[in-house]
Write a protein that holds these residues in place. Sequence first.
Motif, PDB file in Angstrom:
ATOM      1  N   ALA A  10       0.827  -1.206   0.000  1.00 40.96           N
ATOM      2  CA  ALA A  10       0.000   0.000   0.000  1.00 40.96           C
ATOM      3  C   ALA A  10       0.859   1.253   0.000  1.00 40.96           C
ATOM      4  O   ALA A  10       1.828   1.361   0.749  1.00 40.96           O
ATOM      5  CB  ALA A  10      -0.924  -0.004   1.208  1.00 40.96           C
ATOM      6  N   ALA A  11       0.510   2.189  -0.844  1.00 41.57           N
ATOM      7  CA  ALA A  11       1.160   3.496  -0.880  1.00 41.57           C
ATOM      8  C   ALA A  11       0.184   4.507  -0.284  1.00 41.57           C
ATOM      9  O   ALA A  11      -0.945   4.640  -0.747  1.00 41.57           O
ATOM     10  CB  ALA A  11       1.507   3.884  -2.310  1.00 41.57           C
ATOM     11  N   ARG A  12       0.638   5.211   0.751  1.00 37.70           N
ATOM     12  CA  ARG A  12      -0.192   6.222   1.415  1.00 37.70           C
ATOM     13  C   ARG A  12       0.550   7.554   1.298  1.00 37.70           C
ATOM     14  O   ARG A  12       1.541   7.781   1.979  1.00 37.70           O
ATOM     15  CB  ARG A  12      -0.443   5.832   2.871  1.00 37.70           C
ATOM     16  CG  ARG A  12      -1.240   4.518   3.006  1.00 37.70           C
ATOM     17  CD  ARG A  12      -1.435   4.114   4.451  1.00 37.70           C
ATOM     18  NE  ARG A  12      -0.172   3.765   5.084  1.00 37.70           N
ATOM     19  CZ  ARG A  12       0.389   2.555   5.042  1.00 37.70           C
ATOM     20  NH1 ARG A  12      -0.221   1.565   4.384  1.00 37.70           N
ATOM     21  NH2 ARG A  12       1.534   2.321   5.652  1.00 37.70           N
ATOM     22  N   LEU A  37      -4.195   3.209  -7.205  1.00 40.68           N
ATOM     23  CA  LEU A  37      -4.251   4.404  -6.369  1.00 40.68           C
ATOM     24  C   LEU A  37      -5.657   4.999  -6.370  1.00 40.68           C
ATOM     25  O   LEU A  37      -6.309   5.053  -7.404  1.00 40.68           O
ATOM     26  CB  LEU A  37      -3.284   5.469  -6.890  1.00 40.68           C
ATOM     27  CG  LEU A  37      -1.880   5.561  -6.322  1.00 40.68           C
ATOM     28  CD1 LEU A  37      -1.136   6.717  -6.985  1.00 40.68           C
ATOM     29  CD2 LEU A  37      -1.895   5.747  -4.820  1.00 40.68           C
ATOM     30  N   SER A 133      -4.163   1.693  -1.509  1.00 37.15           N
ATOM     31  CA  SER A 133      -3.257   2.817  -1.783  1.00 37.15           C
ATOM     32  C   SER A 133      -4.051   4.075  -2.095  1.00 37.15           C
ATOM     33  O   SER A 133      -5.066   4.021  -2.788  1.00 37.15           O
ATOM     34  CB  SER A 133      -2.350   2.477  -2.975  1.00 37.15           C
ATOM     35  OG  SER A 133      -1.533   1.357  -2.688  1.00 37.15           O
ATOM     36  N   PHE A 263       7.431   1.460  -4.638  1.00 38.23           N
ATOM     37  CA  PHE A 263       6.240   0.632  -4.471  1.00 38.23           C
ATOM     38  C   PHE A 263       5.995  -0.374  -5.586  1.00 38.23           C
ATOM     39  O   PHE A 263       5.183  -1.283  -5.431  1.00 38.23           O
ATOM     40  CB  PHE A 263       4.998   1.526  -4.334  1.00 38.23           C
ATOM     41  CG  PHE A 263       5.036   2.454  -3.175  1.00 38.23           C
ATOM     42  CD1 PHE A 263       4.757   2.000  -1.890  1.00 38.23           C
ATOM     43  CD2 PHE A 263       5.372   3.798  -3.350  1.00 38.23           C
ATOM     44  CE1 PHE A 263       4.809   2.866  -0.808  1.00 38.23           C
ATOM     45  CE2 PHE A 263       5.404   4.671  -2.273  1.00 38.23           C
ATOM     46  CZ  PHE A 263       5.127   4.204  -0.989  1.00 38.23           C
TER      47      PHE A 263
END
Length: 267
Positions: A10-12, A37, A133, A263
């Motif tokens: 996960a990209a936050r 995303l 994400s 990521f």
Amino acid sequence: MSADLFLRRAARIILVGAPGVGKGTHAERMLKRYPQLSSISSGDLLRENVRNKTPLGIQAEAIMKRGELVPDNMILRLIRNSLITKGWLVPDDNAQSFTVNSVSTNITAPSVAVNVPRPTGAEYSHSNEPDASFILDGFPRTDSQALQLDCLIPINLAIHVHTPTEIILDRICNRWIHPASGRTYNTTFNPPQKAGFDDVTGEELVQRDDDKPEVWKARLKQFEDAAMPLLEHYGKLGVLWRVVGNSSDEISPKIFKEFERRFGVEG
């Protein structure tokens, strides 16, 4: 991003940058390029709750009608509710009583991977699945807001988008508009055929008060004062990355490259 490149976790993300650096443009390009995303906008969540007349929206609308700012804890509740609804955030112990729109509710955890270490003081576990994400827009803007967000869900990439002040001022303060049509010109890179006049009607162009140099210099100074502690906060957490460029077309490819390095994984 190639069709065979996916996110491995996960990209936050948050984007931090002065007015005029194109944060919205970069966010739109990332959302288009990376289907995993999503966008979470505190402003959109606020308007949606007001429009739907939720208990939280009714409270927020009353505050705004008084000419006051919606408090941080209310914005955090909006973000929290959105994340819980998506299944990306789960109360501690996977099921517990918590407040949603001022109503106590018992929630059972969705079947997502949530066994992720939480910051000290955090009351929730978060999903680290790639589909969880998101780019968070509009919050946090200060280090105190960032500290509160840390206890909800940790940001793992804060992108500091930097364009030199003189470039921003040149881009904005040389902007002139035709009020009737909204046509926009820039005396540097998109000048009218006749200086000061609209190409189509020949009517006089005007400069908005908000685009005058003294206004923008004040806005940029205000941003610098507020952003420095925020950037230092994420720098200490080791998630801050700075990108420099004079235009969105120069900056966006750098963001893509760094995002994929952190990521991405070839499928």
